[in-house]
Scaffold this motif. Sequence first.
Motif, PDB file in Angstrom:
ATOM      1  N   PHE A  98       0.827  -1.270   0.125  1.00 11.93           N
ATOM      2  CA  PHE A  98      -0.038   0.133   0.028  1.00 11.93           C
ATOM      3  C   PHE A  98       0.862   1.296   0.043  1.00 11.93           C
ATOM      4  O   PHE A  98       1.974   1.067   0.343  1.00 11.93           O
ATOM      5  N   LYS A  99       0.116   2.326  -0.431  1.00 14.09           N
ATOM      6  CA  LYS A  99       1.045   3.716  -0.200  1.00 14.09           C
ATOM      7  C   LYS A  99       1.122   4.097   1.231  1.00 14.09           C
ATOM      8  O   LYS A  99      -0.185   4.206   1.689  1.00 14.09           O
ATOM      9  N   PHE A 100       2.242   4.542   1.452  1.00 13.85           N
ATOM     10  CA  PHE A 100       2.347   4.956   2.881  1.00 13.85           C
ATOM     11  C   PHE A 100       1.356   6.194   3.163  1.00 13.85           C
ATOM     12  O   PHE A 100       1.635   7.389   2.467  1.00 13.85           O
ATOM     13  N   PRO A 101       0.608   6.376   3.985  1.00 18.55           N
ATOM     14  CA  PRO A 101      -0.535   7.422   4.257  1.00 18.55           C
ATOM     15  C   PRO A 101       0.426   8.770   4.296  1.00 18.55           C
ATOM     16  O   PRO A 101      -0.157   9.978   4.274  1.00 18.55           O
ATOM     17  N   GLN A 102       1.344   8.574   5.096  1.00 21.33           N
ATOM     18  CA  GLN A 102       2.381   9.764   5.399  1.00 21.33           C
ATOM     19  C   GLN A 102       3.078  10.314   4.190  1.00 21.33           C
ATOM     20  O   GLN A 102       3.389  11.762   4.124  1.00 21.33           O
ATOM     21  N   SER A 103       3.323   9.606   3.129  1.00 16.49           N
ATOM     22  CA  SER A 103       3.877  10.202   1.903  1.00 16.49           C
ATOM     23  C   SER A 103       3.742   9.007   0.956  1.00 16.49           C
ATOM     24  O   SER A 103       4.093   7.711   0.912  1.00 16.49           O
ATOM     25  N   GLU A 104       3.003   9.373   0.174  1.00 22.06           N
ATOM     26  CA  GLU A 104       2.098   8.425  -0.867  1.00 22.06           C
ATOM     27  C   GLU A 104       3.121   7.789  -1.721  1.00 22.06           C
ATOM     28  O   GLU A 104       2.882   7.055  -2.747  1.00 22.06           O
ATOM     29  N   ASP A 105       4.373   8.395  -2.115  1.00 20.99           N
ATOM     30  CA  ASP A 105       5.233   7.902  -3.017  1.00 20.99           C
ATOM     31  C   ASP A 105       6.155   7.011  -2.334  1.00 20.99           C
ATOM     32  O   ASP A 105       6.913   6.400  -3.419  1.00 20.99           O
ATOM     33  N   GLN A 106       5.889   6.324  -1.216  1.00 22.36           N
ATOM     34  CA  GLN A 106       6.371   5.178  -0.632  1.00 22.36           C
ATOM     35  C   GLN A 106       5.623   4.268  -0.669  1.00 22.36           C
ATOM     36  O   GLN A 106       4.357   4.147  -0.177  1.00 22.36           O
ATOM     37  N   ASN A 107       6.047   2.989  -0.885  1.00 24.61           N
ATOM     38  CA  ASN A 107       5.246   1.655  -0.773  1.00 24.61           C
ATOM     39  C   ASN A 107       5.422   1.036   0.497  1.00 24.61           C
ATOM     40  O   ASN A 107       6.777   0.740   0.709  1.00 24.61           O
ATOM     41  N   TYR A 108       4.525   0.435   1.236  1.00 26.38           N
ATOM     42  CA  TYR A 108       4.937  -0.356   2.445  1.00 26.38           C
ATOM     43  C   TYR A 108       4.590  -1.571   2.322  1.00 26.38           C
ATOM     44  O   TYR A 108       3.269  -1.960   1.385  1.00 26.38           O
ATOM     45  N   VAL A 109       4.736  -2.567   2.789  1.00 28.43           N
ATOM     46  CA  VAL A 109       4.187  -4.082   2.789  1.00 28.43           C
ATOM     47  C   VAL A 109       4.082  -4.714   4.156  1.00 28.43           C
ATOM     48  O   VAL A 109       5.011  -4.562   5.008  1.00 28.43           O
ATOM     49  N   LYS A 110       2.769  -4.923   4.566  1.00 22.29           N
ATOM     50  CA  LYS A 110       2.475  -5.254   5.934  1.00 22.29           C
ATOM     51  C   LYS A 110       1.148  -6.471   5.788  1.00 22.29           C
ATOM     52  O   LYS A 110       0.838  -6.567   4.715  1.00 22.29           O
ATOM     53  N   ARG A 111       1.095  -6.951   7.279  1.00 22.85           N
ATOM     54  CA  ARG A 111      -0.207  -7.779   6.949  1.00 22.85           C
ATOM     55  C   ARG A 111      -1.367  -7.235   7.532  1.00 22.85           C
ATOM     56  O   ARG A 111      -1.337  -6.526   8.677  1.00 22.85           O
TER      57      ARG A 111
END
Length: 280
Positions: A98-111
């Motif tokens: 998903f796009k990190f809510p604080q910085s949408e140009d970063q992608n995060y991977v979580k469960r």
Amino acid sequence: MADNTTTTKPEESLETSRPKRSELREFVEMIITTLIMALFGITFVVRSVNVPTGSMNNAIYSGDFLLVNKFIFGYEGGLPLDGFTPHRPIRRGDIVVFKFPQSEDQNYVKRVIGLPGETIEIRGQRVYIDGKELPETRIIAENDLTDGGRLNVLEEYPAEGAQWNVYYRPGSDFEYDDREDEPLAEVPLPSGRYRDYKNEPHYGIGRPFKIPEGCYFAMGDNRDNSLDSRYWGPVPRDHVIGRPLFVYASFDPSPHASLGERLGSFFSKGRWKRLGALVK
């Protein structure tokens, strides 16, 4: 008697009646078609993501390159064809990009741990959903000295019905202090952005937190080394990109190495056994 039969001129073959396309033209058309198909696939179907951190160890190693299915969860609001295509809702336990809510140009991977409308509370190493403990196999682990992208298991605490593992450092606290007297961090704005962002876990820690509709509570499997919804709040649905399918490349470069050394380490430190590993 005169022979009245007439002869007709044979028709020209199809090959001779049509101009031949040059090999150069055929090559250019092939390249254009391939680029269009690749662009369509990257835009709507799949995406490549590199995981630089160890927040999802050991389900995903830092240094993994993942192929992401952008099609599986469909689109926010749905489409008329959704009922006839292999879309499905986001479920608890899904690993999502998903796009990190604080910085949408970063992608995060979580469960995904908490679903929209649920109440989540985290008491030390235990997670409660609507007051009921969520079954997770808790593992005490330490960093692997030969590969910084994975963890070595020291102790394991199985839980009946658990479908995934979560990892903690040796000596990790089982219980956080009660935070009933602390002010609650700001909830997400309608735009998906957040007013308050702290350097310590806050959402759901030591007291219940109701997940807003249209949002998900996402956490890393490596719980003591994960910047996740405990810190910055739930993930809006329209920030979710897709679900990782498998690992198509993986290596363990030194974090202080130069670009040339990193490229060289792809062959010397490549995790060849990780190729094709399914993400689950």
